[in-house]
Write a protein that holds these residues in place. Sequence first.
Motif, PDB file in Angstrom:
ATOM      1  N   HIS A   1      40.289  32.912  25.960  1.00  0.00           N
ATOM      2  CA  HIS A   1      40.276  34.373  26.061  1.00  0.00           C
ATOM      3  C   HIS A   1      40.765  34.945  24.739  1.00  0.00           C
ATOM      4  O   HIS A   1      41.640  34.355  24.093  1.00  0.00           O
ATOM      5  CB  HIS A   1      41.181  34.814  27.211  1.00  0.00           C
TER       6      HIS A   1
ATOM      7  N   GLN B   1      36.077  38.689  33.064  1.00  0.00           N
ATOM      8  CA  GLN B   1      37.479  38.798  32.670  1.00  0.00           C
ATOM      9  C   GLN B   1      37.698  38.534  31.187  1.00  0.00           C
ATOM     10  O   GLN B   1      38.830  38.586  30.709  1.00  0.00           O
ATOM     11  CB  GLN B   1      38.323  37.820  33.494  1.00  0.00           C
TER      12      GLN B   1
ATOM     13  N   GLU C   1      36.934  38.598  39.827  1.00  0.00           N
ATOM     14  CA  GLU C   1      35.794  38.701  38.915  1.00  0.00           C
ATOM     15  C   GLU C   1      35.497  37.345  38.295  1.00  0.00           C
ATOM     16  O   GLU C   1      36.354  36.468  38.234  1.00  0.00           O
ATOM     17  CB  GLU C   1      36.114  39.699  37.808  1.00  0.00           C
TER      18      GLU C   1
END
Length: 373
Positions: A112, A21, A16
């Motif tokens: 992230h 993600q 992906e």
Amino acid sequence: MTMTSAQGAQTGATPESPAAQGFAMPAEFAPHDACWMLWPQRPDTWRYGAKPAQQAFVEVATAIAESETVFVGVNDEQYENARVQLPDHVRVVELSSNDAWMRDVGPTFLTHPDGRLAMVDWEFNAWGGLQGGLYFPWDKDRRIRTKIAEMLGIERFVAPVVLEGGAIHVDGEGTLLTTEECLLNANRNPDLSRAEMERLLCDTLGVEKVIWLPRGCHLDETDGHVDNLACFVAPGEVALTWTDDEADPQHAISREALAVLENATDARGRTLTVHRLPQPGPLHIGEDEASGIDRLSHSHPRRPGDRMAGSYVNFYIGNSVVVMPLLDPARDDEARDLLQALFPTRRVIGVPAREILLGGGNIHCITQQQPRP
């Protein structure tokens, strides 16, 4: 168009996108863990064997190191020289390059929510390849991102599109700023439409909206990088290089950009506040400055009298400092005061930067922030 992770690139796997993600590119004014730079030595870019430029790079690295860890990548033959010149707390690492523009050859870092750091590995063709590029070869530059990923032990997303870090600016809240002149240039990605490029930026960087400015600064040899013209200084706020001189070609460029910005909304639906920074100069290459440069057939010519794309927008936002170029005694103080008002919690440090400009860029061009996950 396919994107692979560094692990998947070996097998042809297609995971992906980074955005799917959960990865995204933070704003430059978000917290950093470090700043990455490269050491200048190329004699057809930097005059007199790059000695004056090296001094300017030392001053930039020293100023940023007040705020965060600074890594300077150096070719082996210059390692000892760089280690002696740079302060002890600046980390010198062997990292070979063709030239010293870390913003463009270095990684675009992503973070992230779970605390992971990753990077985007764009294609690089020296600002246009064999159709207007600034030097050849660029093989060492293309390996820099892979090497930094190895040093940091982070995931590397390989994006098969030519893009330099100076061509994009983000607000960290879903909005990206760029120029049509650069990203849609035929010498970068001739097979990509504007819509395809926009989709790729969103998928790769986790942005939701792209604001396209028509052109970059007048005579910018990067084909109009946005970081020399305009940048986010906070969510909903943009700094824009400006001149009131209607006879100056930069006036029409800045006026076009202002019209786009004032009529745009960001990804959160906010209208943008635009802060005008005065243009230095105009600045031109002196006779003595041009004479100290090696003249090679495969490098960009630098001639006496050539106008340079000087801009105070080309600054670096550190954790506790803003490092700005000093370019014009008639304008430096005004620009510094305006930046200090925009960044009241950071100390604005001015660094003499004409030597960097003589090479074709400035402080933002020679730096790349590593965000704090």
